[in-house]
Scaffold this motif. Structure first.
Motif, short mmCIF file in Angstrom:
data_model
loop_
_atom_site.label_atom_id
_atom_site.label_comp_id
_atom_site.label_asym_id
_atom_site.label_seq_id
_atom_site.Cartn_x
_atom_site.Cartn_y
_atom_site.Cartn_z
N SER A 1 59.95 4.18 41.28
CA SER A 1 61.01 3.19 41.09
C SER A 1 60.69 2.21 39.97
O SER A 1 61.58 1.55 39.43
CB SER A 1 61.24 2.40 42.39
OG SER A 1 60.22 1.44 42.61
N ARG B 1 56.71 7.50 50.80
CA ARG B 1 57.23 6.14 50.63
C ARG B 1 56.63 5.47 49.41
O ARG B 1 57.34 4.84 48.62
CB ARG B 1 56.90 5.33 51.90
CG ARG B 1 56.93 3.81 51.75
CD ARG B 1 58.35 3.30 51.68
NE ARG B 1 58.39 1.84 51.60
CZ ARG B 1 58.27 1.13 50.48
NH1 ARG B 1 58.07 1.74 49.33
NH2 ARG B 1 58.36 -0.19 50.50
N TRP B 2 55.33 5.62 49.21
CA TRP B 2 54.70 4.89 48.11
C TRP B 2 54.78 5.64 46.79
O TRP B 2 54.80 5.00 45.73
CB TRP B 2 53.27 4.52 48.51
CG TRP B 2 53.34 3.56 49.66
CD1 TRP B 2 53.06 3.80 50.97
CD2 TRP B 2 53.86 2.22 49.61
NE1 TRP B 2 53.36 2.70 51.74
CE2 TRP B 2 53.84 1.72 50.94
CE3 TRP B 2 54.32 1.41 48.58
CZ2 TRP B 2 54.27 0.43 51.24
CZ3 TRP B 2 54.75 0.13 48.89
CH2 TRP B 2 54.73 -0.35 50.21
N LYS C 1 47.97 2.86 48.63
CA LYS C 1 49.13 1.98 48.83
C LYS C 1 48.97 0.67 48.06
O LYS C 1 49.88 0.25 47.34
CB LYS C 1 49.29 1.69 50.33
CG LYS C 1 50.40 0.71 50.65
CD LYS C 1 50.51 0.50 52.16
CE LYS C 1 51.52 -0.61 52.47
NZ LYS C 1 51.67 -0.83 53.93
N ARG D 1 55.21 9.20 56.79
CA ARG D 1 56.07 8.53 55.80
C ARG D 1 55.29 7.89 54.66
O ARG D 1 55.87 7.58 53.62
CB ARG D 1 56.91 7.43 56.48
CG ARG D 1 57.96 7.92 57.42
CD ARG D 1 58.96 6.80 57.73
NE ARG D 1 58.36 5.65 58.39
CZ ARG D 1 58.24 5.50 59.71
NH1 ARG D 1 58.66 6.45 60.51
NH2 ARG D 1 57.71 4.39 60.22
N GLN D 2 54.00 7.67 54.84
CA GLN D 2 53.28 6.81 53.90
C GLN D 2 53.25 7.34 52.46
O GLN D 2 53.61 6.64 51.52
CB GLN D 2 51.85 6.55 54.41
CG GLN D 2 51.81 5.71 55.67
CD GLN D 2 52.52 4.38 55.51
OE1 GLN D 2 52.15 3.57 54.67
NE2 GLN D 2 53.54 4.15 56.32
N ALA E 1 57.55 7.14 46.01
CA ALA E 1 58.89 6.70 45.63
C ALA E 1 58.86 5.30 45.04
O ALA E 1 59.57 4.99 44.07
CB ALA E 1 59.83 6.76 46.84
N GLU E 2 58.03 4.44 45.61
CA GLU E 2 57.88 3.08 45.07
C GLU E 2 57.35 3.13 43.64
O GLU E 2 57.86 2.43 42.75
CB GLU E 2 56.93 2.27 45.96
CG GLU E 2 56.70 0.84 45.50
CD GLU E 2 57.84 -0.09 45.79
OE1 GLU E 2 57.78 -1.24 45.34
OE2 GLU E 2 58.81 0.31 46.48
#
Length: 348
Positions: A176, A169-170, A304, A165-166, A172-173
């Protein structure tokens, strides 16, 4: 000191404490506890005992109370372990006591935060400073050795698929941040290269455990009389994941061999610190975890952390944070991705 200055209604706290047998009479000697956290902390005494109260920030966010209660679960779980941490006394999960915020009480930690300054002993002795880094590695190995199921944290996170997921997930961050007016987009060389490398070199097997989530030199407290870590603090990012990402985080945020640091703090400005290799070797001596992929975890930490702090620049562009701070953190992000690319390109 008045309650408004402290952001805590101490009369309400005292009433709540009385119901639980935690002293009698008024709260005395109340002072705010300062530090890097945005959460509100107040130190006080009652009936001859000292306490530290911790609650969410003055202006609560949507998850502030949830985060505080998660912290209390972790601190309670660590009570029977050798992990240095603040000792939990009591938890108030009723936000009505303070009007909006849950809180907890813990024992004060007799120590200092090296991000704010070093006492004369530590400032004047290079060997003590060297051992401070090794003590951070020791404390992290102790945390990584805790069986999260045995201490009651089996349902605290979602370890299955954690590493997979890492990167999504990041990324997408990072995407955003486009929501912020004035943000020009991520001007960060190497994002795609680092993301692709992480996806293609991800470790096939790993062992879940308790992750602090933000393990660096300003999130521990050291003994005033020596180099030992007496408490790991600020558990708000804690979850059940891969503890080796904490080790990668420590290596990524520690002062590098060329003297560079992501964050400027008092300890990092002194000579005589342990090297990242010293930290790695010390951790290796105290763990059964497979460290053959530690470069991957360090690159992931750079990736991250770089994306997380880029968010300050995005918010600054929209007038929601100080532009000077946003620019400083953007420079740190670029530096982190440069380091990640260098780690990828280095022979292993």
């Amino acid at each position: 000191m008045d309650a408004q200055r402290l952001d805590v209604n101490l009369e309400a706290v005292a009433d709540w404490m009385s119901e639980r047998g935690l002293g009698e009479g008024p709260v005395d000697e109340a002072v705010p506890v300062t530090g890097g956290t945005q959460n509100v902390m107040v130190r006080f005494s009652r009936s001859g005992r000292s306490y530290v109260l911790r609650r969410g920030p003055r202006h609560l966010r949507s998850r502030s109370n949830t985060v505080i209660l998660r912290e209390t679960r972790v601190l309670a779980a660590l009570a029977a372990t050798d992990v240095p941490h603040p000792r939990l006394i009591a938890t108030c999960d009723d936000p009505d006591v303070l009007g909006d915020a849950v809180f907890y009480l813990m024992d004060p930690v007799d120590g200092f935060n090296a991000g704010e300054g070093l006492p004369p002993l530590h400032a004047g002795d290079a060997e003590v400073r060297f051992q401070m880094g090794l003590s951070m590695a020791d404390a992290l190995a102790q945390l990584g050795a805790v069986d999260h199921v045995d201490v009651g944290l089996a349902d605290f996170g979602k370890p299955e698929g954690f590493l997979q997921r890492q990167v999504p997930r990041w990324i997408a961050e990072l995407e955003s941040y486009q929501q912020y007016d004035g943000y020009p987009g991520p001007q960060i060389p190497g994002v795609e290269q680092v993301a692709a490398w992480l996806e293609s070199h991800r470790p096939a097997t790993w062992k879940p455990g308790i992750m602090h989530g933000d393990y660096h030199a300003a999130n521990v407290m050291f003994s005033r009389t020596g180099p030992d870590v007496v408490a790991i603090v600020d558990w708000e990012m804690c979850t059940i994941g891969d503890p080796l990402l904490d080790l990668g985080w420590l290596l990524a945020t520690w002062r590098q061999s060329d003297g560079s640091s992501v964050f400027s703090h008092s300890l990092g400005g002194h000579s005589g610190l342990a090297s990242t290799d010293d930290l790695l070797h010390r951790y290796a001596a105290n763990t059964t975890r497979d460290l053959s992929h530690i470069t991957w975890y360090t690159v992931l930490a750079c990736f991250k952390l770089g994306i997380v702090i880029e968010g300050t620049l995005a918010r600054a562009c929209a007038g929601q944070a100080e532009k000077e701070v946003g620019d400083q953190l953007h420079a740190a992000t670029v530096h982190l991705f440069e380091r990640a690319v260098n780690l990828i390109d280095a022979p292993h």
